[in-house]
Design a protein around this motif. Structure first.
Motif, PDB file in Angstrom:
ATOM      1  N   LEU A 158       0.844  -1.202   0.000  1.00 28.13           N
ATOM      2  CA  LEU A 158       0.000   0.000   0.000  1.00 28.13           C
ATOM      3  C   LEU A 158       0.883   1.258   0.000  1.00 28.13           C
ATOM      4  O   LEU A 158       0.821   2.104   0.888  1.00 28.13           O
ATOM      5  CB  LEU A 158      -0.942   0.016   1.219  1.00 28.13           C
ATOM      6  N   ALA A 159       1.718   1.342  -1.012  1.00 25.08           N
ATOM      7  CA  ALA A 159       2.735   2.390  -1.079  1.00 25.08           C
ATOM      8  C   ALA A 159       2.182   3.795  -0.895  1.00 25.08           C
ATOM      9  O   ALA A 159       2.824   4.646  -0.269  1.00 25.08           O
ATOM     10  CB  ALA A 159       3.473   2.295  -2.413  1.00 25.08           C
ATOM     11  N   ALA A 160       1.016   4.063  -1.419  1.00 24.72           N
ATOM     12  CA  ALA A 160       0.446   5.399  -1.303  1.00 24.72           C
ATOM     13  C   ALA A 160       0.233   5.811   0.143  1.00 24.72           C
ATOM     14  O   ALA A 160       0.330   6.990   0.493  1.00 24.72           O
ATOM     15  CB  ALA A 160      -0.887   5.459  -2.060  1.00 24.72           C
ATOM     16  N   LEU A 161      -0.017   4.824   0.999  1.00 21.45           N
ATOM     17  CA  LEU A 161      -0.261   5.099   2.409  1.00 21.45           C
ATOM     18  C   LEU A 161       0.998   4.975   3.259  1.00 21.45           C
ATOM     19  O   LEU A 161       1.087   5.579   4.328  1.00 21.45           O
ATOM     20  CB  LEU A 161      -1.341   4.158   2.947  1.00 21.45           C
ATOM     21  N   THR A 162       1.962   4.174   2.799  1.00 20.97           N
ATOM     22  CA  THR A 162       3.122   3.848   3.643  1.00 20.97           C
ATOM     23  C   THR A 162       4.438   4.426   3.136  1.00 20.97           C
ATOM     24  O   THR A 162       5.481   4.181   3.741  1.00 20.97           O
ATOM     25  CB  THR A 162       3.271   2.320   3.748  1.00 20.97           C
ATOM     26  N   LYS A 163       4.400   5.220   2.068  1.00 22.38           N
ATOM     27  CA  LYS A 163       5.648   5.668   1.444  1.00 22.38           C
ATOM     28  C   LYS A 163       6.519   6.514   2.357  1.00 22.38           C
ATOM     29  O   LYS A 163       7.738   6.613   2.152  1.00 22.38           O
ATOM     30  CB  LYS A 163       5.354   6.442   0.163  1.00 22.38           C
ATOM     31  N   ASN A 164       5.948   7.140   3.373  1.00 22.87           N
ATOM     32  CA  ASN A 164       6.731   7.991   4.275  1.00 22.87           C
ATOM     33  C   ASN A 164       7.060   7.320   5.612  1.00 22.87           C
ATOM     34  O   ASN A 164       7.640   7.952   6.500  1.00 22.87           O
ATOM     35  CB  ASN A 164       5.990   9.301   4.532  1.00 22.87           C
ATOM     36  N   LEU A 165       6.700   6.059   5.746  1.00 16.44           N
ATOM     37  CA  LEU A 165       7.040   5.328   6.971  1.00 16.44           C
ATOM     38  C   LEU A 165       8.528   4.994   6.983  1.00 16.44           C
ATOM     39  O   LEU A 165       9.107   4.668   5.942  1.00 16.44           O
ATOM     40  CB  LEU A 165       6.219   4.039   7.069  1.00 16.44           C
ATOM     41  N   PRO A 166       9.192   5.057   8.144  1.00 14.80           N
ATOM     42  CA  PRO A 166      10.609   4.694   8.217  1.00 14.80           C
ATOM     43  C   PRO A 166      10.837   3.270   7.719  1.00 14.80           C
ATOM     44  O   PRO A 166      10.055   2.369   8.005  1.00 14.80           O
ATOM     45  CB  PRO A 166      10.928   4.822   9.710  1.00 14.80           C
ATOM     46  N   SER A 167      11.906   3.091   6.966  1.00 10.35           N
ATOM     47  CA  SER A 167      12.257   1.771   6.439  1.00 10.35           C
ATOM     48  C   SER A 167      13.451   1.200   7.198  1.00 10.35           C
ATOM     49  O   SER A 167      14.442   1.889   7.429  1.00 10.35           O
ATOM     50  CB  SER A 167      12.609   1.863   4.954  1.00 10.35           C
ATOM     51  N   PHE A 168      13.338  -0.076   7.557  1.00  5.09           N
ATOM     52  CA  PHE A 168      14.400  -0.745   8.307  1.00  5.09           C
ATOM     53  C   PHE A 168      15.060  -1.841   7.462  1.00  5.09           C
ATOM     54  O   PHE A 168      15.770  -2.689   7.994  1.00  5.09           O
ATOM     55  CB  PHE A 168      13.821  -1.351   9.594  1.00  5.09           C
ATOM     56  N   ARG A 169      14.839  -1.810   6.159  1.00  8.80           N
ATOM     57  CA  ARG A 169      15.276  -2.914   5.299  1.00  8.80           C
ATOM     58  C   ARG A 169      16.786  -3.111   5.275  1.00  8.80           C
ATOM     59  O   ARG A 169      17.261  -4.238   5.285  1.00  8.80           O
ATOM     60  CB  ARG A 169      14.780  -2.685   3.869  1.00  8.80           C
ATOM     61  N   ASN A 170      17.538  -2.040   5.200  1.00  7.85           N
ATOM     62  CA  ASN A 170      18.999  -2.164   5.068  1.00  7.85           C
ATOM     63  C   ASN A 170      19.727  -1.615   6.291  1.00  7.85           C
ATOM     64  O   ASN A 170      20.783  -1.005   6.174  1.00  7.85           O
ATOM     65  CB  ASN A 170      19.464  -1.440   3.802  1.00  7.85           C
ATOM     66  N   MET A 171      19.127  -1.853   7.462  1.00  6.91           N
ATOM     67  CA  MET A 171      19.745  -1.361   8.693  1.00  6.91           C
ATOM     68  C   MET A 171      21.079  -2.064   8.989  1.00  6.91           C
ATOM     69  O   MET A 171      21.911  -1.553   9.730  1.00  6.91           O
ATOM     70  CB  MET A 171      18.794  -1.559   9.864  1.00  6.91           C
ATOM     71  N   LEU A 172      21.278  -3.260   8.420  1.00 14.20           N
ATOM     72  CA  LEU A 172      22.535  -3.970   8.586  1.00 14.20           C
ATOM     73  C   LEU A 172      23.345  -3.734   7.307  1.00 14.20           C
ATOM     74  O   LEU A 172      23.053  -4.348   6.273  1.00 14.20           O
ATOM     75  CB  LEU A 172      22.285  -5.467   8.796  1.00 14.20           C
ATOM     76  N   PRO A 173      24.323  -2.831   7.340  1.00 12.61           N
ATOM     77  CA  PRO A 173      25.084  -2.529   6.123  1.00 12.61           C
ATOM     78  C   PRO A 173      25.708  -3.799   5.553  1.00 12.61           C
ATOM     79  O   PRO A 173      26.151  -4.680   6.299  1.00 12.61           O
ATOM     80  CB  PRO A 173      26.167  -1.558   6.617  1.00 12.61           C
ATOM     81  N   LYS A 174      25.745  -3.884   4.251  1.00 11.27           N
ATOM     82  CA  LYS A 174      26.321  -5.082   3.653  1.00 11.27           C
ATOM     83  C   LYS A 174      27.087  -4.755   2.379  1.00 11.27           C
ATOM     84  O   LYS A 174      26.848  -3.740   1.729  1.00 11.27           O
ATOM     85  CB  LYS A 174      25.246  -6.119   3.351  1.00 11.27           C
ATOM     86  N   VAL A 175      28.007  -5.643   2.070  1.00 14.41           N
ATOM     87  CA  VAL A 175      28.763  -5.568   0.825  1.00 14.41           C
ATOM     88  C   VAL A 175      28.606  -6.896   0.106  1.00 14.41           C
ATOM     89  O   VAL A 175      28.831  -7.956   0.706  1.00 14.41           O
ATOM     90  CB  VAL A 175      30.261  -5.286   1.077  1.00 14.41           C
ATOM     91  N   GLU A 176      28.211  -6.831  -1.144  1.00 19.02           N
ATOM     92  CA  GLU A 176      28.061  -8.031  -1.966  1.00 19.02           C
ATOM     93  C   GLU A 176      29.195  -8.049  -2.992  1.00 19.02           C
ATOM     94  O   GLU A 176      29.360  -7.097  -3.762  1.00 19.02           O
ATOM     95  CB  GLU A 176      26.709  -8.048  -2.672  1.00 19.02           C
TER      96      GLU A 176
END
Length: 423
Positions: A267-285
Motif C-alpha cells: 500500500l505504497a500510497a499510504l506507507t511511502k513515508n514510513l521509516p524503512s528498516f530494510r537495510n539497517m545492517l550494512p552489507k557488501v556483496e
C-alpha cells in the motif's frame, strides 16, 4: 544457541564496559575537539582499555556543554576554545570529530602545534583540501606528527579476512548498501547542511566508497551514473544517493546509501513515508568472475562465487560472511546442463586468527579499539598489524567522492577559507 547468545552478551557488554587498564608512564594524552556524540564510542570508551591512552581534555564552542560532557565522561580538563586545547602543552594528540567542513582548518592547526591527529572520516570537504592537507610539508620528515583518517572498519580482523578470500583481479562486481531509517536524524542535522560539507555521500556513503576502493584495490575508470534524493531543507545536500562506477576491465561497482530511508511497504500510497528498516545492517556483496574448467566425461564445469559481508561497519556488534558457491556441469556440445549445485559457508572473525597471534586484539575489541591500537603504535614507532590508511588513500577517497558529486550535478563540498595551496 544459549551458549552463543551468552557469548554475544558478554562480548557486547565488554565493548561498552571494557576493563580499565593501568596507564603507563608516557601514555598519549589526547584532547577532543567538540563534544561530539561519536566521541564516546570512537575514543573515550576504547581508551579505557588502552594502557597508553588518556583522554585528558575537551573543548567545545559551548563551554557549558563541554563541561557537562567532561563531567559525564570523566575528562579532567575543559578548555574554553579549540585553540586553547590545541596549544595545551600537556596534550600530545587530538581527536577531531568536528563537522566535515571544519576538519581541514582545525586538523592543520593541531598539526602545526605538533599534535598527532586522529581525524574522523571523511577527512576533509573535497579533494583539493585533501591534497593540501595530506601532502603538506608539515607531515614530511622523520619527526613529523601522525595523521590518520578514521576508517575504523578497516582495522578490524574481519576486513582483512574478507580481503584474503579472493584475488582482487578476480572481482567482477561489488555492491555496498547502507541506510538508516527516516527520523534517526532531524531534517536540519549537520549531515544535511551544505556549508558544513554535509550529504549522505559524506557520511554513510563514504564507507561505501571506501569498501569499493578497498575490494577492487584501485580507483574507478569512470562514474557511470548517479541518482540522488535532495535533502528537503538544503537541496545541495544528498539525503540518499545511488552511484554506479566502472573499474578496469569493465568491472562494476555500486553504492546505495540513505540516511532517511522510508517506504518499501505494501500500500505504497499510504506507507511511502514510513521509516524503512530494510537495510539497517550494512552489507557488501562481492561477485567473483566465473571459473570454467574441463572435467571428466568431456563436461564443462563453471564455478561462481559470491561473498556477502553483513555489517561491515560495526562487525564487533555482530557480523557474518556468507560465501556462496554455485557449480554447474554442462555439455559443451549441446549446452545442456547436467548438474547444478549450491553450497554456502559462513565465517565470523572477532580477533586475529591463531596464525597471526602476534597481532594484538580481543574478541570484545571494537573497530575503534583496533584502530586506536594502530594509531598509538604509529605514534610510538611500534610494530603493529600493518593496517593503515595512507595519505594517498585519503586523497583518492575524496577524489572519488568529488567525481560522484560532479556526475550528480551537485556542487563539490565547499573549500575552507584557510586552504593552503602547495607551491
Amino acid at each position: 544457541m544459549a551458549a552463543a547468545l551468552l557469548g554475544w552478551v558478554q562480548r557486547v557488554y565488554s565493548e561498552f564496559k571494557p576493563p580499565v587498564a593501568t596507564k603507563n608512564n608516557g601514555a598519549l594524552r589526547m584532547g577532543i575537539l567538540g563534544a561530539a556524540n561519536i566521541a564516546p564510542m570512537a575514543l573515550i570508551t576504547p581508551a579505557k582499555s588502552h594502557p597508553d591512552v588518556v583522554v585528558a581534555a575537551v573543548a567545545a564552542r559551548d563551554f557549558k556543554r563541554a563541561t557537562a560532557f567532561a563531567k559525564k565522561h570523566g575528562i579532567p580538563v575543559v578548555h574554553k576554545t579549540y585553540d586553547d586545547l590545541i596549544n595545551d602543552p600537556a596534550i600530545d594528540s587530538i581527536y577531531n570529530p568536528l563537522p566535515n567542513g571544519l576538519h581541514y582548518e582545525w586538523t592543520l592547526k593541531a598539526l602545526r602545534a605538533g599534535k598527532h591527529v586522529l581525524l574522523e572520516k571523511p577527512s576533509v570537504s573535497n579533494a583539493e583540501e585533501a591534497r593540501s592537507l595530506f601532502l603538506h610539508p608539515i607531515l614530511q620528515g622523520p619527526n613529523a606528527p601522525v595523521l590518520l583518517e578514521a576508517f575504523h572498519y578497516r582495522f578490524h580482523p574481519l576486513w582483512s579476512t574478507v580481503l584474503n578470500l579472493f584475488a582482487k583481479e578476480d572481482v567482477e562486481e561489488v555492491t555496498a548498501i547502507s541506510s538508516l531509517f527516516a527520523g534517526m536524524f532531524p531534517k536540519d542535522d549537520i549531515r544535511f547542511v551544505y556549508k558544513l560539507s554535509g550529504g549522505t555521500l559524506m557520511d554513510f556513503g563514504t564507507y561505501d566508497v571506501s569498501t569499493l576502493r578497498s575490494i577492487f584495490g584501485e580507483e574507478p575508470v569512470s562514474v557511470k551514473s548517479v541518482a540522488y534524493r535532495p535533502a528537503p531543507l538544503d537541496p545541495q545536500c544528498d539525503e540518499a544517493i545511488v552511484a554506479e562506477y566502472e573499474f578496469s576491465g569493465g568491472r562494476a561497482g555500486k553504492i546505495d546509501a540513505d540516511l532517511q530511508a522510508k517506504g518499501g511497504y505494501p500500500l505504497a500510497a499510504l506507507t511511502k513515508n514510513l521509516p524503512s528498516f530494510r537495510n539497517m545492517l550494512p552489507k557488501v556483496e562481492i561477485k567473483l568472475k566465473p571459473k570454467v574448467e574441463k572435467v571428466d566425461g568431456g563436461l564443462e564445469k563453471t564455478t561462481r562465487k559470491e561473498i556477502i559481508v553483513w555489517n561491515f561497519m560495526a562487525p564487533h556488534l555482530y557480523h557474518r560472511v556468507d560465501i556462496i558457491t554455485k557449480t554447474q556441469l554442462k555439455n559443451p556440445q549441446d549446452g545442456k546442463v547436467v548438474k547444478e549445485n549450491k553450497g554456502v559457508e559462513y565465517i565470523k572473525e572477532y580477533k586475529w586468527p591463531e596464525e597471526q597471534a602476534r597481532k594484538k586484539g580481543e574478541e570484545w575489541w571494537t573497530t575503534y579499539r583496533y584502530m586506536l591500537e594502530e594509531f598509538v603504535n604509529r605514534v610510538k614507532n611500534r610494530e603493529g598489524s600493518g593496517i593503515w590508511v595512507e595519505p594517498e588513500d585519503s586523497i583518492r577517497q575524496m577524489e572519488m567522492i568529488d567525481a560522484t558529486y560532479k556526475k550528480a550535478g551537485l556542487p563539490l563540498r565547499p573549500t575552507n577559507h584557510t586552504l593552503e595551496v602547495s607551491k
